[in-house]
Design a protein around this motif. Structure first.
Motif, PDB file in Angstrom:
ATOM      1  N   ILE A  60       6.976  -7.433   7.008  1.00 14.83           N
ATOM      2  CA  ILE A  60       6.562  -6.067   6.670  1.00 14.83           C
ATOM      3  C   ILE A  60       7.746  -5.106   6.737  1.00 14.83           C
ATOM      4  O   ILE A  60       8.547  -5.149   7.663  1.00 14.83           O
ATOM      5  CB  ILE A  60       5.449  -5.575   7.620  1.00 14.83           C
ATOM      6  N   SER A  61       7.825  -4.252   5.724  1.00 11.80           N
ATOM      7  CA  SER A  61       8.802  -3.166   5.738  1.00 11.80           C
ATOM      8  C   SER A  61       8.093  -1.891   5.323  1.00 11.80           C
ATOM      9  O   SER A  61       7.050  -1.927   4.669  1.00 11.80           O
ATOM     10  CB  SER A  61       9.974  -3.466   4.807  1.00 11.80           C
ATOM     11  N   MET A  62       8.664  -0.772   5.727  1.00 14.46           N
ATOM     12  CA  MET A  62       8.075   0.519   5.399  1.00 14.46           C
ATOM     13  C   MET A  62       9.161   1.410   4.820  1.00 14.46           C
ATOM     14  O   MET A  62      10.304   1.388   5.274  1.00 14.46           O
ATOM     15  CB  MET A  62       7.471   1.175   6.644  1.00 14.46           C
ATOM     16  N   ASP A  63       8.779   2.199   3.821  1.00 15.47           N
ATOM     17  CA  ASP A  63       9.693   3.128   3.188  1.00 15.47           C
ATOM     18  C   ASP A  63       9.032   4.493   3.176  1.00 15.47           C
ATOM     19  O   ASP A  63       7.875   4.613   2.780  1.00 15.47           O
ATOM     20  CB  ASP A  63       9.999   2.653   1.765  1.00 15.47           C
ATOM     21  N   VAL A  64       9.755   5.515   3.614  1.00 12.29           N
ATOM     22  CA  VAL A  64       9.255   6.879   3.603  1.00 12.29           C
ATOM     23  C   VAL A  64      10.208   7.711   2.760  1.00 12.29           C
ATOM     24  O   VAL A  64      11.413   7.725   3.015  1.00 12.29           O
ATOM     25  CB  VAL A  64       9.168   7.469   5.036  1.00 12.29           C
ATOM     26  N   GLU A  65       9.675   8.356   1.741  1.00 12.37           N
ATOM     27  CA  GLU A  65      10.484   9.183   0.848  1.00 12.37           C
ATOM     28  C   GLU A  65       9.860  10.558   0.725  1.00 12.37           C
ATOM     29  O   GLU A  65       8.640  10.684   0.643  1.00 12.37           O
ATOM     30  CB  GLU A  65      10.581   8.552  -0.535  1.00 12.37           C
ATOM     31  N   LYS A  68       2.131  14.887  13.064  1.00 13.18           N
ATOM     32  CA  LYS A  68       0.782  14.332  13.171  1.00 13.18           C
ATOM     33  C   LYS A  68       0.277  13.883  11.805  1.00 13.18           C
ATOM     34  O   LYS A  68      -0.359  12.834  11.684  1.00 13.18           O
ATOM     35  CB  LYS A  68      -0.176  15.358  13.764  1.00 13.18           C
ATOM     36  N   GLY A  69       0.559  14.678  10.778  1.00 15.89           N
ATOM     37  CA  GLY A  69       0.148  14.315   9.419  1.00 15.89           C
ATOM     38  C   GLY A  69       0.824  13.048   8.937  1.00 15.89           C
ATOM     39  O   GLY A  69       0.194  12.182   8.325  1.00 15.89           O
ATOM     40  N   LEU A  70       2.117  12.895   9.229  1.00 15.57           N
ATOM     41  CA  LEU A  70       2.840  11.679   8.838  1.00 15.57           C
ATOM     42  C   LEU A  70       2.310  10.457   9.572  1.00 15.57           C
ATOM     43  O   LEU A  70       2.161   9.377   8.991  1.00 15.57           O
ATOM     44  CB  LEU A  70       4.339  11.830   9.109  1.00 15.57           C
ATOM     45  N   GLU A  71       2.019  10.625  10.850  1.00 12.84           N
ATOM     46  CA  GLU A  71       1.475   9.511  11.640  1.00 12.84           C
ATOM     47  C   GLU A  71       0.126   9.067  11.081  1.00 12.84           C
ATOM     48  O   GLU A  71      -0.145   7.872  10.950  1.00 12.84           O
ATOM     49  CB  GLU A  71       1.355   9.906  13.108  1.00 12.84           C
ATOM     50  N   ALA A  72      -0.724  10.021  10.732  1.00 15.71           N
ATOM     51  CA  ALA A  72      -2.033   9.697  10.154  1.00 15.71           C
ATOM     52  C   ALA A  72      -1.870   9.003   8.806  1.00 15.71           C
ATOM     53  O   ALA A  72      -2.580   8.035   8.501  1.00 15.71           O
ATOM     54  CB  ALA A  72      -2.879  10.956  10.005  1.00 15.71           C
ATOM     55  N   ALA A  73      -0.918   9.457   8.001  1.00 19.01           N
ATOM     56  CA  ALA A  73      -0.675   8.836   6.693  1.00 19.01           C
ATOM     57  C   ALA A  73      -0.143   7.414   6.863  1.00 19.01           C
ATOM     58  O   ALA A  73      -0.528   6.502   6.129  1.00 19.01           O
ATOM     59  CB  ALA A  73       0.301   9.681   5.882  1.00 19.01           C
ATOM     60  N   LYS A  74       0.717   7.208   7.850  1.00 20.51           N
ATOM     61  CA  LYS A  74       1.247   5.865   8.122  1.00 20.51           C
ATOM     62  C   LYS A  74       0.115   4.922   8.521  1.00 20.51           C
ATOM     63  O   LYS A  74       0.037   3.791   8.028  1.00 20.51           O
ATOM     64  CB  LYS A  74       2.310   5.929   9.221  1.00 20.51           C
ATOM     65  N   ALA A 101       0.868  -1.176   0.000  1.00 24.82           N
ATOM     66  CA  ALA A 101       0.000   0.000   0.000  1.00 24.82           C
ATOM     67  C   ALA A 101       0.906   1.227   0.000  1.00 24.82           C
ATOM     68  O   ALA A 101       1.955   1.231   0.641  1.00 24.82           O
ATOM     69  CB  ALA A 101      -0.901   0.015   1.225  1.00 24.82           C
ATOM     70  N   THR A 102       0.495   2.247  -0.731  1.00 21.83           N
ATOM     71  CA  THR A 102       1.267   3.485  -0.822  1.00 21.83           C
ATOM     72  C   THR A 102       0.349   4.666  -0.589  1.00 21.83           C
ATOM     73  O   THR A 102      -0.755   4.724  -1.117  1.00 21.83           O
ATOM     74  CB  THR A 102       1.944   3.605  -2.204  1.00 21.83           C
ATOM     75  N   ILE A 103       0.822   5.602   0.214  1.00 17.85           N
ATOM     76  CA  ILE A 103       0.090   6.819   0.526  1.00 17.85           C
ATOM     77  C   ILE A 103       0.966   8.004   0.146  1.00 17.85           C
ATOM     78  O   ILE A 103       2.171   8.003   0.422  1.00 17.85           O
ATOM     79  CB  ILE A 103      -0.234   6.902   2.043  1.00 17.85           C
ATOM     80  N   GLN A 122      10.715  18.637  -4.406  1.00 18.10           N
ATOM     81  CA  GLN A 122      10.342  19.545  -5.489  1.00 18.10           C
ATOM     82  C   GLN A 122       8.838  19.731  -5.596  1.00 18.10           C
ATOM     83  O   GLN A 122       8.371  20.769  -6.041  1.00 18.10           O
ATOM     84  CB  GLN A 122      10.904  19.033  -6.814  1.00 18.10           C
ATOM     85  N   VAL A 123       8.072  18.740  -5.177  1.00 20.68           N
ATOM     86  CA  VAL A 123       6.610  18.836  -5.260  1.00 20.68           C
ATOM     87  C   VAL A 123       5.959  18.796  -3.875  1.00 20.68           C
ATOM     88  O   VAL A 123       4.750  18.684  -3.764  1.00 20.68           O
ATOM     89  CB  VAL A 123       6.021  17.718  -6.160  1.00 20.68           C
ATOM     90  N   ASN A 124       6.778  18.885  -2.822  1.00 20.36           N
ATOM     91  CA  ASN A 124       6.288  18.911  -1.441  1.00 20.36           C
ATOM     92  C   ASN A 124       5.397  17.721  -1.099  1.00 20.36           C
ATOM     93  O   ASN A 124       4.348  17.876  -0.493  1.00 20.36           O
ATOM     94  CB  ASN A 124       5.552  20.222  -1.151  1.00 20.36           C
ATOM     95  N   LEU A 125       5.810  16.540  -1.508  1.00 22.05           N
ATOM     96  CA  LEU A 125       5.065  15.325  -1.195  1.00 22.05           C
ATOM     97  C   LEU A 125       5.937  14.359  -0.414  1.00 22.05           C
ATOM     98  O   LEU A 125       7.149  14.296  -0.609  1.00 22.05           O
ATOM     99  CB  LEU A 125       4.606  14.616  -2.469  1.00 22.05           C
ATOM    100  N   THR A 126       5.301  13.611   0.456  1.00 23.43           N
ATOM    101  CA  THR A 126       5.950  12.514   1.153  1.00 23.43           C
ATOM    102  C   THR A 126       5.210  11.242   0.767  1.00 23.43           C
ATOM    103  O   THR A 126       3.985  11.213   0.765  1.00 23.43           O
ATOM    104  CB  THR A 126       5.909  12.713   2.677  1.00 23.43           C
ATOM    105  N   THR A 127       5.961  10.210   0.411  1.00 22.85           N
ATOM    106  CA  THR A 127       5.392   8.926   0.043  1.00 22.85           C
ATOM    107  C   THR A 127       5.686   7.923   1.144  1.00 22.85           C
ATOM    108  O   THR A 127       6.833   7.801   1.582  1.00 22.85           O
ATOM    109  CB  THR A 127       6.024   8.410  -1.273  1.00 22.85           C
TER     110      THR A 127
END
Length: 105
Positions: free
Chosen positions: A80-85, A52-58, A23-25, A89-94
């Motif tokens: 399970i593994s998690m990747d945060v990038e 708080k926003g990152l925690e909610a996205a996770k 799953a990707t957010i 340039q577009v102000n997004l976190t994946t």
């Protein structure tokens, strides 16, 4: 549903490996929702809001991971593994989470 970062679950036996599940957010890196104009210039408040926003996205990513595994008839996910990038340039976190969907005995 049991979630595990290891490849086994103590006391449980894996009956069937059902395949990879993920799953990707995508979330905005600069969320100012809920901050007053003044607080938008307060780095402590901004970082707190970002955290708080990152925690909610996770949490949303893990909800989607469970839903995707349930669709595969799994009752657990192992490895399970998690990747945060951050894409500055577009102000997004994946946030991506992945693992192996399994059926336990």
């Amino acid at each position: 549903m049991i979630l595990s970062t290891t490849d086994t679950i103590q006391g449980k036996e894996i009956h069937t490996y059902l395949g990879l599940v993920s799953a990707t957010i995508y979330t905005s890196s600069f969320k100012t929702k809920g901050l007053s104009f003044k607080d938008q210039f307060n780095s402590e408040k901004t970082y707190e809001n970002y955290e708080k926003g990152l925690e909610a996205a996770k949490e949303e990513a893990f909800i989607r991971l469970r839903e995707n595994a349930k669709a595969m008839q799994a009752n657990a996910i192992v490895g399970i593994s998690m990747d945060v990038e951050t894409m500055g340039q577009v102000n997004l976190t994946t946030i991506s989470v992945m693992g192996t969907a399994v059926a336990l005995k």
